[in-house]
Design an enzyme around this catalytic site. Structure first.
Site, mmCIF file in Angstrom:
data_model
loop_
_atom_site.group_PDB
_atom_site.id
_atom_site.type_symbol
_atom_site.label_atom_id
_atom_site.label_comp_id
_atom_site.label_asym_id
_atom_site.label_seq_id
_atom_site.Cartn_x
_atom_site.Cartn_y
_atom_site.Cartn_z
ATOM 1 N N GLU A 153 1.296 -0.251 -5.035
ATOM 2 C CA GLU A 153 0.587 0.925 -5.532
ATOM 3 C C GLU A 153 1.631 2.014 -5.771
ATOM 4 O OE1 GLU A 153 -3.163 3.428 -3.749
ATOM 5 O OE2 GLU A 153 -1.499 2.961 -2.458
ATOM 6 N N ASP A 173 0.842 -1.193 0.000
ATOM 7 C CA ASP A 173 0.000 0.000 0.000
ATOM 8 C C ASP A 173 0.885 1.254 0.000
ATOM 9 O OD1 ASP A 173 -2.665 1.321 0.510
ATOM 10 O OD2 ASP A 173 -1.575 2.017 2.286
HETATM 11 C C1 NOJ Z 1 -4.054 3.648 -0.530
HETATM 12 C C2 NOJ Z 1 -5.241 2.761 -0.336
HETATM 13 O O1 NOJ Z 1 -5.592 2.197 -1.567
HETATM 14 C C3 NOJ Z 1 -6.348 3.600 0.257
HETATM 15 O O2 NOJ Z 1 -7.562 2.907 0.327
HETATM 16 C C4 NOJ Z 1 -5.907 4.043 1.625
HETATM 17 O O3 NOJ Z 1 -6.886 4.915 2.167
HETATM 18 C C5 NOJ Z 1 -4.562 4.766 1.572
HETATM 19 N N1 NOJ Z 1 -3.599 4.095 0.749
HETATM 20 C C6 NOJ Z 1 -3.977 4.874 2.955
HETATM 21 O O4 NOJ Z 1 -3.548 3.619 3.376
#
Ligand code: NOJ
Length: 561
Positions: A272, A211
């Site tokens: 991500e 993440d």
């Molecule tokens: C990216 C995640 O996809 C999202 O859902 C989240 O709120 C933020 N990172 C913080 O972890």
């Protein structure tokens, strides 16, 4: 038996599950691991030519660790345990075992940029300026005027700094104030997180989605980000994020994580890599020696309009920029974005949702790269736009008062639609209120109904998935566009030495099929089509019917001797 093969992730179809709303196994209205286990056969029952399963190869679970759920699990308070809402560690081990039995790999979401503010590490760190974990988070004295230390902002809106009375210092958070950033400059933090990673790998998980993997590291001198326009620095997009995003150290961390992954057989590291959607910067996440992420998630399709030329250009960019030896990944949706049919059906010159669903599925499942499906997209689920205020769950979005805040993401996270019974079969609890309300269209957009309708979106996805599985060209072949600047239709080839597959999609109400590159005029076998008969061997079509989708395989063996 579960057979592992190297680089399985290149030829797999990944399915993202949002555990809170996928399936409720204990009837309390909230999705859980038991519910996922009960629905595994739908995802893949392990049988060839199954008449009811989707046929995916891996699931990515949005976070299931212990969490106060302020950001629905993206705020972890215990990395070694499963959140009570979802079940126990035993349930997770059962899920792993049952998934593997069906040849489904399991990928966990690893939220390590920050913890929850309720994590014991943070509680200790904030307890005083002098404790063993005092330097585990990014603390800073106030500026001379008592204000925030610098201009870094929270991605969710407002300043990235929150003042703590006890330490009389600010701590930094790239996201919500309940999600304090870990201090990755501290070797003890790295070691603690690497232990977490090993723990889950030892348990048998097949990989991770990291993440927020582009914001792990911040400038150790806490310098201000330059602003794009003098006097305007309070909006995230008005800054150049050179000191809080994608720092060189960030890549050192990912490389270290990858080296742990490589200690184990056949695991995958995805992440991500959202950097203002600059594909060029995101590609650095493969690593100079292919030693960072196997699959950096970049956001081409989610940020494209529904327009053939634009979509093709995004694919071309990715084809051009993906380094030698690396592999692309594509998706239309995730838990943070409005569902693609809601995004794209706004297009007034385009066709209806049903046609967009099939055309977009075709692109996703026939380009070169690993496709990721988001639960329910295979049914044609759309965003729930009318969730009553009191039923919203996206607390981090709701807590932001800035006018440019993140909009609520709840509309894309509503319960999976399994059948036309009350609660859409998501929960058997009769009187419970589901975590989020079910979309009104569940009586016709649901798994059971769509399995029984030959022409449904679900059956179309199932056919495409089977086709991809049986075609080396669609799995690993080259991708070559046949039209230079497509306006109304897309046409491309996927080719290996042995196999040539043509994908043709008409986006328009008009008949058309002009190609800029010559291809054989004869002996195409219909593999899948909305208009032609599957199995027929035909000459290259002169025209595509309105909204036609056809996938044809060149079969020169059928040439007259
Ligand atoms: C990216 C995640 O996809 C999202 O859902 C989240 O709120 C933020 N990172 C913080 O972890």
């Amino acid at each position: 038996m579960f057979v592992r093969e190297t680089e399985w992730w290149k030829y797999s179809i990944i399915y993202q599950i949002y555990p809170l709303t996928f399936a409720d196994g204990n009837g309390d209205g909230i999705g859980d691991l038991q519910g996922i286990i009960q629905r595994l056969d739908y995802l893949n029952d392990g049988k060839d030519n199954s008449d009811s399963s989707l046929g995916i190869d891996a699931i990515w679970l949005s976070p299931i660790n212990q969490s106060p759920m302020l950001d629905n699990g993206y705020d972890v308070s215990d990395y070694y345990d499963i959140c009570n809402t979802f079940g126990t560690l035993d349930d997770f081990q059962r899920l792993l075992e049952q998934a593997h039995r069906r040849n489904i790999k399991v990928i966990l979401d690893l939220v390590i940029n920050h913890t929850s503010s309720e994590h014991p590490w943070f509680l200790e760190s904030r307890s005083s300026r002098y404790n063993p974990k005092s330097d585990w988070y990014l603390w800073h004295d106030p500026a001379p005027d008592g204000g925030v230390p610098n201009n870094w902002l929270s991605y969710f809106g407002g300043t990235g700094w929150t003042y703590d009375d006890k330490r009389q210092q600010y701590y930094y958070h790239a996201f919500n104030s309940h999600q304090p950033d870990l201090n990755w400059h501290n070797p003890e933090v790295r070691a603690a997180i690497y232990d977490v990673i090993r723990y889950w790998l030892d348990l048998g998980v097949d990989g991770f989605r990291l993440d927020a993997s582009s914001v792990y590291s911040q400038d150790k001198y806490f310098r201000n980000n330059p602003v794009k326009f003098e006097g305007r620095e309070d909006k995230y997009k008005d800054q150049y994020h050179i000191y809080d995003q994608n720092l060189p150290e960030n890549h050192e961390i990912i490389r270290e994580i990858r080296s742990i992954i490589d200690e184990y057989d056949n695991r995958v590291l995805s992440g991500e890599t959202f950097i203002d959607n600059r594909l060029y910067d995101s590609l650095i996440f493969y690593g100079v020696n292919n030693d960072e992420l196997h699959l950096p998630f970049t956001f081409e399709f989610p940020l494209s309009p529904w327009y053939p030329g634009y979509l093709q250009r995004e694919i071309e960019k990715k084809e051009l920029l993906t380094p030698e030896g690396s592999w692309q990944v594509y998706f239309l949706n995730n838990h943070d974005l409005p569902r693609h049919l809601s995004r794209w059906s706004e297009c007034s010159i385009c066709f209806d949702t049903f046609a967009i669903a099939k055309a977009s599925a075709t692109i996703l499942l026939t380009v070169r790269g690993t496709p990721i499906l988001y639960y329910g997209e295979e049914l044609g689920m759309v965003n729930h736009e009318n969730i009553p205020l009191e039923q919203l769950r996206d607390q981090v979005a709701m807590s932001c008062l800035d006018e440019e805040c993140l909009p609520s993401r709840d509309g894309t996270r509503t319960p999976m639609q399994w059948d036309d019974s009350p609660q859409a079969g998501f929960s058997f609890g009769k009187d419970v209120t589901p975590w989020l309300p079910v979309h009104d269209n569940y009586q016709y957009v649901n798994v059971e109904t769509e399995l029984s309708e030959q022409d449904s979106i679900l059956n179309f996805y199932r056919e495409l998935i089977q086709l991809r599985k049986n075609s080396k060209a669609l799995q690993k072949g080259t991708w070559k566009p046949l039209i230079y600047y497509p306006y109304e239709h897309l046409a491309y080839l996927r080719e290996t030495e042995q196999e040539t597959v043509l994908v043709a999609i008409n986006f328009s109400y008009e008949k058309n099929f002009d190609l800029d590159r010559a291809i054989p005029k004869q002996y195409w076998q219909v593999l899948l089509s909305t208009n032609l008969s599957v199995g027929d061997i035909i000459p290259l079509p002169q025209l595509l019917q309105p909204f036609e989708i056809s996938i044809l395989q060149f079969t020169p063996d059928h040439a007259v001797p």
